[in-house]
Write a protein that holds these residues in place. Structure first.
Motif, PDB file in Angstrom:
ATOM      1  N   UNK A 143       0.842  -1.197   0.000  1.00 20.98           N
ATOM      2  CA  UNK A 143       0.000   0.000   0.000  1.00 20.98           C
ATOM      3  C   UNK A 143       0.872   1.240   0.000  1.00 20.98           C
ATOM      4  N   UNK A 144       0.427   2.253  -0.728  1.00 21.46           N
ATOM      5  CA  UNK A 144       1.106   3.546  -0.713  1.00 21.46           C
ATOM      6  C   UNK A 144       0.099   4.620  -0.353  1.00 21.46           C
ATOM      7  N   UNK A 145       0.583   5.678   0.279  1.00 16.61           N
ATOM      8  CA  UNK A 145      -0.291   6.789   0.663  1.00 16.61           C
ATOM      9  C   UNK A 145      -1.032   7.318  -0.558  1.00 16.61           C
ATOM     10  N   UNK A 146      -2.327   7.516  -0.415  1.00 19.66           N
ATOM     11  CA  UNK A 146      -3.166   8.010  -1.500  1.00 19.66           C
ATOM     12  C   UNK A 146      -2.977   9.527  -1.631  1.00 19.66           C
TER      13      UNK A 146
ATOM     14  N   UNK B 276     -10.084  -2.059  14.980  1.00 24.60           N
ATOM     15  CA  UNK B 276      -9.586  -1.612  13.691  1.00 24.60           C
ATOM     16  C   UNK B 276      -8.106  -1.241  13.803  1.00 24.60           C
ATOM     17  N   UNK B 277      -7.289  -1.794  12.919  1.00 23.87           N
ATOM     18  CA  UNK B 277      -5.864  -1.460  12.885  1.00 23.87           C
ATOM     19  C   UNK B 277      -5.687  -0.413  11.789  1.00 23.87           C
ATOM     20  N   UNK B 278      -5.441   0.815  12.208  1.00 23.71           N
ATOM     21  CA  UNK B 278      -5.363   1.937  11.271  1.00 23.71           C
ATOM     22  C   UNK B 278      -3.908   2.157  10.874  1.00 23.71           C
ATOM     23  N   UNK B 279      -3.554   1.720   9.689  1.00 16.95           N
ATOM     24  CA  UNK B 279      -2.164   1.806   9.247  1.00 16.95           C
ATOM     25  C   UNK B 279      -1.692   3.246   9.122  1.00 16.95           C
ATOM     26  N   UNK B 280      -2.617   4.157   8.812  1.00 17.80           N
ATOM     27  CA  UNK B 280      -2.215   5.536   8.547  1.00 17.80           C
ATOM     28  C   UNK B 280      -1.729   6.266   9.803  1.00 17.80           C
ATOM     29  N   UNK B 281      -1.920   5.676  10.973  1.00 17.60           N
ATOM     30  CA  UNK B 281      -1.442   6.294  12.207  1.00 17.60           C
ATOM     31  C   UNK B 281      -0.024   5.843  12.584  1.00 17.60           C
ATOM     32  N   UNK B 282       0.478   4.805  11.924  1.00 15.78           N
ATOM     33  CA  UNK B 282       1.789   4.255  12.268  1.00 15.78           C
ATOM     34  C   UNK B 282       2.921   5.218  11.913  1.00 15.78           C
TER      35      UNK B 282
ATOM     36  N   UNK C 213       1.191   8.924   8.089  1.00 14.58           N
ATOM     37  CA  UNK C 213       2.531   9.226   8.597  1.00 14.58           C
ATOM     38  C   UNK C 213       3.609   8.379   7.928  1.00 14.58           C
ATOM     39  N   UNK C 214       3.205   7.201   7.419  1.00 14.42           N
ATOM     40  CA  UNK C 214       4.136   6.310   6.715  1.00 14.42           C
ATOM     41  C   UNK C 214       3.683   6.185   5.259  1.00 14.42           C
ATOM     42  N   UNK C 215       4.602   6.392   4.336  1.00 10.76           N
ATOM     43  CA  UNK C 215       4.272   6.381   2.910  1.00 10.76           C
ATOM     44  C   UNK C 215       3.871   4.996   2.420  1.00 10.76           C
ATOM     45  N   UNK C 216       4.633   3.972   2.827  1.00 11.05           N
ATOM     46  CA  UNK C 216       4.418   2.624   2.291  1.00 11.05           C
ATOM     47  C   UNK C 216       4.181   1.618   3.416  1.00 11.05           C
ATOM     48  N   UNK C 217       3.111   0.855   3.278  1.00 13.79           N
ATOM     49  CA  UNK C 217       2.819  -0.255   4.177  1.00 13.79           C
ATOM     50  C   UNK C 217       2.894  -1.539   3.373  1.00 13.79           C
ATOM     51  N   UNK C 218       3.712  -2.467   3.833  1.00 15.16           N
ATOM     52  CA  UNK C 218       3.824  -3.770   3.169  1.00 15.16           C
ATOM     53  C   UNK C 218       3.260  -4.831   4.107  1.00 15.16           C
ATOM     54  N   UNK C 219       2.352  -5.636   3.597  1.00 17.48           N
ATOM     55  CA  UNK C 219       1.796  -6.739   4.385  1.00 17.48           C
ATOM     56  C   UNK C 219       2.293  -8.045   3.772  1.00 17.48           C
ATOM     57  N   UNK C 220       2.935  -8.851   4.600  1.00 19.38           N
ATOM     58  CA  UNK C 220       3.425 -10.150   4.143  1.00 19.38           C
ATOM     59  C   UNK C 220       2.642 -11.255   4.849  1.00 19.38           C
TER      60      UNK C 220
END
Length: 530
Positions: free
Chosen positions: A217-220, A520-526, A229-236
């Motif tokens: 995922x990348x910031x929209x 809810x796990x909100x990735x955009x707050x990480x 706060x984080x540009x890229x989230x990778x889920x493995x």
């Protein structure tokens, strides 16, 4: 001899060159920082999350599982959403709303200049198109719309009007769920689009998707709200808890999410390199019973199974005390909870009662009840096999039941459930919205529970749940939910087992893990701490 000397000289020169290269390389690697447990993925604007979970459908019209909804919540957004760290609803893509006709009409006014992740404008027409698409496809979560909404229309580009079948006290919570999210026009209009990555109007967009391997995922850039706060989230995606823990300890991931083994969590709590965060306990585990299959079509048999269950044993042996006994579908601590299974069958296993009920149903030690118990290996973590084994042991302790344990991977498991192909099946529930209705209607209402595969339908229960949804006070609604729970304990289409916490384990320098009863796990707050 001359040739030999020449060759020797050449070899000597070559060896000298190799030695020099080796020394230079050695000096380089000596100067390079030695990898630590946190170095492989400690990239300033990137965080890697590991899970043993799976994505079902990247489509709100059919997705109805906890982790997929988590992904949708991070790549899409609805009219309303929950304020992080609370159970308080706030505005999402809407900026205001009106309630008319005594709660039967809701009008939402959208934010201006909303855009999908590729820059395509998003208007009220997209909201209406998406919701009607859910209604038309009629997948697993469609009841969240179809049971309540008579019609939805766009009054103009920025105004959405809902006409409800009847007033619903928690309608604002419903529109915060994925079936109400606007999706990009790229989604197929009248069929499930399981691998569609166009997404919606959320803080992130999907840039890479390899099923069961990796989701990036990348910031929209077009998101209307605060930038992640984080540009890229990778889920493995990992095959089991053991490989998930190893990935965390090797530094391949920054966060280990669903699901580590209880023993791993206890061990990692002692590791100074990691933080272990507890998620409030709104999660529940239970057995769904197919009331249409021979054997379990008999209420006496289902009651006997309920009497044979020892929840405290399950809590300790399977979950090491991280989950606690649950005696209803509504979790303990939520208003209207009533421990109906404890009241009817006892706090621990009641084998004498189970045997008596089985005898009354026509079974004996010479003519035992034969049942199939299903589980899925990874979706709920590695403990699932243990849970099935303990339940088999508890049922067979009656001396009048023989259990065959079977398993299937998550996608097939869901398909089996939809088709009513499993006799007893293990499932878990994480809230869609924080209300007793969310722990009763999806399981027991005949128009909402097709996903369970139980085949259960009781007009009286439907009536009670419908009435509960329209009442305005907790006191009024509680009376209805208590009656529903009493019927549940008597007819036993589902046996509640345990409720518990979930755990997130992360590197010490990961911040922004904000979890609450919505789970809810909100990735955009990480973010990375300094």
């Amino acid at each position: 001899m001359k040739i030999a000397k020449a060759v020797s000289k050449t070899v000597a020169i070559a060896l000298a060159v190799i030695l020099i290269v080796a020394i230079v390389a050695g000096t380089y690697f000596a100067m390079k920082p030695t990898p630590t447990e946190t170095s492989p993925t400690t990239v300033k604007n990137q965080i890697v999350i590991g899970v043993t979970d799976k994505v079902s459908d990247l489509d709100p019209s059919n997705a109805y599982d906890f982790f997929t909804w988590e992904v949708l919540q991070n790549t899409m957004e609805g009219l309303m959403r929950y304020k992080p760290g609370t159970t308080e609803l706030t505005y999402g893509i809407a900026e205001s709303y009106e309630v008319k006709e005594n709660g039967k009409v809701y009008i939402f006014h959208l934010r201006k200049n909303l855009k999908f992740a590729d820059g395509t404008p998003c208007t009220a027409h997209d909201v209406v198109r998406s919701i009607k698409r859910v209604m038309e496809i009629n997948g697993d979560p469609a009841w969240l719309v179809t049971e309540f909404v008579e019609d939805v229309e766009a009054l103009n580009d920025y105004t959405v009007k809902f006409t409800l079948k009847k007033p619903v006290s928690y309608f604002l919570a419903l529109v915060a769920t994925p079936p109400y999210f606007p999706v990009h026009p790229a989604y197929k209009p009248d069929e499930i689009d399981s691998d569609q990555t166009a997404g919606g109007v959320g803080p992130y967009r999907i840039v890479k998707w390899v099923r069961d391997q990796e989701l990036v995922l990348e910031a929209n850039p077009y998101y209307h709200g605060e930038k992640p706060k984080i540009e890229t989230i990778i889920i493995r995606f990992y095959k089991d808890a053991t490989t998930l823990r190893l990935a965390l300890e090797r530094g391949e991931i920054d966060i280990a999410w669903r699901t580590l083994n209880p023993a791993d969590i206890e061990s990692l709590k002692k590791n100074p390199n990691f933080q272990v965060i507890e998620v409030p306990g709104a999660a529940i585990r239970y057995i769904i019973i197919n009331v249409k299959m021979p054997g379990t079509d008999n209420k006496l048999v289902r009651q006997a199974l309920a009497a044979a269950v020892d929840r405290a044993d399950i809590s300790q042996r399977v979950y090491l005390g991280t989950w606690t006994p649950l005696y209803s579908l509504i979790p303990e601590g939520m208003w209207s909870y009533k421990p109906v299974f404890k009241e009817k069958y006892g706090e621990r296993a009641n084998l004498e009662l189970a045997k008596s009920l089985l005898k009354e149903a026509g079974y004996s030690e010479d003519n035992p009840l034969e049942i199939e118990l299903w589980y899925t290996p990874t979706h709920y973590g590695d403990t699932e096999k243990d849970l099935a084994a303990v339940l088999k042991e508890q049922f067979e302790a009656t001396g009048m039941i023989k259990v065959t344990v079977k398993s299937a991977e998550w996608s097939q498991y869901l398909d089996f459930a939809r088709k009513g192909a499993m006799q007893l099946s293990l499932f878990g529930w994480y809230p869609d919205y924080i209300d007793p209705d969310d722990y009763t209607t999806p399981f027991l209402h005949s128009k909402a529970n097709k996903w369970t595969g139980s085949g259960y339908a009781n007009p009286k229960v439907d009536e009670l749940l419908d009435e509960a949804a329209t009442k305005l006070t907790l006191e009024e609604r509680t009376q209805y939910y208590e009656q529903v729970q009493e019927i549940l304990a008597d007819e036993v289409p589902i046996i509640p087992l345990v409720q518990g916490k979930l755990f997130v384990v992360a590197k010490k320098n990961v911040g922004g893990i904000v979890l609450d009863p919505t789970m809810l796990f909100r990735y955009w707050l990480l973010y990375w701490k300094e």
